[in-house]
Each structure stands twice: as structure tokens, then as C-alpha cells.
Design an enzyme around this catalytic site. Sequence first.
Site, mmCIF file in Angstrom:
data_model
loop_
_atom_site.group_PDB
_atom_site.id
_atom_site.type_symbol
_atom_site.label_atom_id
_atom_site.label_comp_id
_atom_site.label_asym_id
_atom_site.label_seq_id
_atom_site.Cartn_x
_atom_site.Cartn_y
_atom_site.Cartn_z
ATOM 1 N N HIS A 54 0.846 -1.204 0.000
ATOM 2 C CA HIS A 54 0.000 0.000 0.000
ATOM 3 C C HIS A 54 0.882 1.255 0.000
ATOM 4 C CE1 HIS A 54 -4.059 -1.757 1.606
ATOM 5 N NE2 HIS A 54 -3.554 -2.477 0.622
ATOM 6 N N GLU A 56 0.856 4.044 1.689
ATOM 7 C CA GLU A 56 1.306 4.585 2.980
ATOM 8 C C GLU A 56 2.517 3.815 3.517
ATOM 9 O OE1 GLU A 56 -1.745 3.649 2.055
ATOM 10 O OE2 GLU A 56 -3.296 4.560 3.300
ATOM 11 N N CYS A 84 -6.568 2.291 5.382
ATOM 12 C CA CYS A 84 -7.156 1.020 5.843
ATOM 13 C C CYS A 84 -6.611 0.715 7.250
ATOM 14 C CB CYS A 84 -6.784 -0.094 4.869
ATOM 15 S SG CYS A 84 -5.079 -0.670 5.036
ATOM 16 N N CYS A 87 -2.714 0.410 7.361
ATOM 17 C CA CYS A 87 -1.980 1.672 7.162
ATOM 18 C C CYS A 87 -2.244 2.665 8.288
ATOM 19 C CB CYS A 87 -2.330 2.253 5.798
ATOM 20 S SG CYS A 87 -1.726 1.187 4.454
#
Lengths: 154, 154
Positions: A54, A56, A84, A87
Amino acid sequence: MTSDDIYYMKKALDQANKAYKLEEIPIGAIIVYDGKIIGRGYNSRNLKKNPLGHAELIAIRKASKYIDDWRLEKCTIYVTVEPCPMCAGAIVQSRIKRLVYGCDNKKAGCCGSILNIACEPKFNHQVEVLAGVMEKECSELMKVFFETLRKNKS
Amino acid sequence: MTSDDIYYMKKALDQANKAYKLEEIPIGAIIVYDGKIIGRGYNSRNLKKNPLGHAELIAIRKASKYIDDWRLEKCTIYVTVEPCPMCAGAIVQSRIKRLVYGCDNKKAGCCGSILNIACEPKFNHQVEVLAGVMEKECSELMKVFFETLRKNKS
């Protein structure tokens, strides 16, 4: 919201557009320390076949390398979409001071939508959160991505 | 709880002991697929100066590499201590089927203690959770670590 917030969110959107071009869910993130971008990331979960891919997490790994510490206490992270649980948890774990994000994620967002990990008072760190910066641009990019995905599948 | 659960938790404890010897918070994790250990990890946040250096994230990265997919749907993760929000989120994101952990983490645990990310019904994946496997051994290792830390500081 300051003009700086808009400037940096545009940089996060540049990252999201990189993901879009690679047919990944278009989410981008950057980390700012003392006026300097010290970490960039875009979602690359499918291409890298890595659930940790992801935006982040990639930006946090790079920023930690730059700062040479796991603590990013004086940093702000800009993300195009509400983080999410993984993260949001990583943002708390790295003690990032401030989170600015674009649009909500009603299906998995954990900074207010489903849970609020970023501001949970029982953790040893709480993040200042500003939502809705360039919301329309961030959500539009996601909408176009998923519409194209559905069209190509049908 | 099966004899297999105890066998694999001992392997996770071996990982936790590696962290202990390096003066890191002693938490270990392993991931099992079809009877085979395909990912191992121990906490190395301080040494690596990386907030993502938790046992579970390291094991997940390695398991994904082995499976060659970000989905770990048929896997079980064994962790000596209840996962934090970041790691519980990563377990959900990687769609791990089952989580077995040793002792609770009352300060940051997100599989029942503070939040319950692993079983949140609003996410698109819920994890089967078994807590308390070799609880005493897992919590004892943590207790000794923090007692030694306090002694050395005073």
C-alpha cells in the site's frame, strides 16, 4: 486546511496517478518533514504480489530510512484516500504527527469510517487528522478506476 | 487447540527468542501453509530503525513471496503476542484464514483487547482467532524482557 496542504495533496495525487497507469487501485501517499518530501509511495499490491504494497507503507518505509529512525514524530502524511486498518495502524506505530487525506473509504477506512485507529485514545499515540483535502479529485480518480474495471470485466 | 498449534507456537517462540537476544521486544511469528512453515519473522524495529519491522509483517512479506500472491487465504499465522493495529490490519489485508496467538497485549492489542480488527464484520475478510496457546511462556518472555529493561535503566 492551508495552501501547503493542497500543494502536498497534489503531490500525493501524482503518486496515485502512477498507480492508475499501472492498473492498480489509484492511491498515493507522501510524507513531509520540515517542508521537504522525504517519502513517496503508490499502491502496487497486485504488481508486487505483496499485501504490504500500500502507498502509505511504502512512503513510511522510505521516510524512516531518510530520518534514520522508526519514529516519524514531526512528520505529516498526505494520502489520497482514507487509510485502511493496516496503514492507519502503521501511521500510529510510526508516531506520525498529522494525517491529511482526500476522500473517505467507506468499505475499509479506519480513520473514522469503520473504526478510528488514528485517534483511538487507548493507544500510546494519537494522530491529528484532517479529511477532505482535494476530496473531489481523489474520489473521482477512484470512481473512474472502478468504472473502467467493471466495463473491462463485462 | 491441537498438538499442531502447540508445535507451531513453539516455532514462533523460537523467533521471539531471537528478538530477545537482540534486545528487541520479544515477539515472534510464523506462517504455515499446508503443513509447511513459509514465513518467519521476529521484531527488529529498533535494530532496523523501521516502524514496519514487526514480526508479523516480516513473516507476511516472506510468505507472500513464497506463495507468489498477496492473498494468503489458506494460511495460519502463529504469533506469540496479540497483534497491534498495523499487524492485525495486515493479517486482514492478506486474507490469512486463521490467527493463533499466545498472550494478550492490553496496551495495543487489536484482536479483542482494545479493538477487534481481526473479526470486524464490516471488513471484507474476517479471521478465525484462537488466543492463549502457550500463553504462560509467551507472556513470561515479555515480562522478563521489560523487567530487565527497567533494571538496566535504573
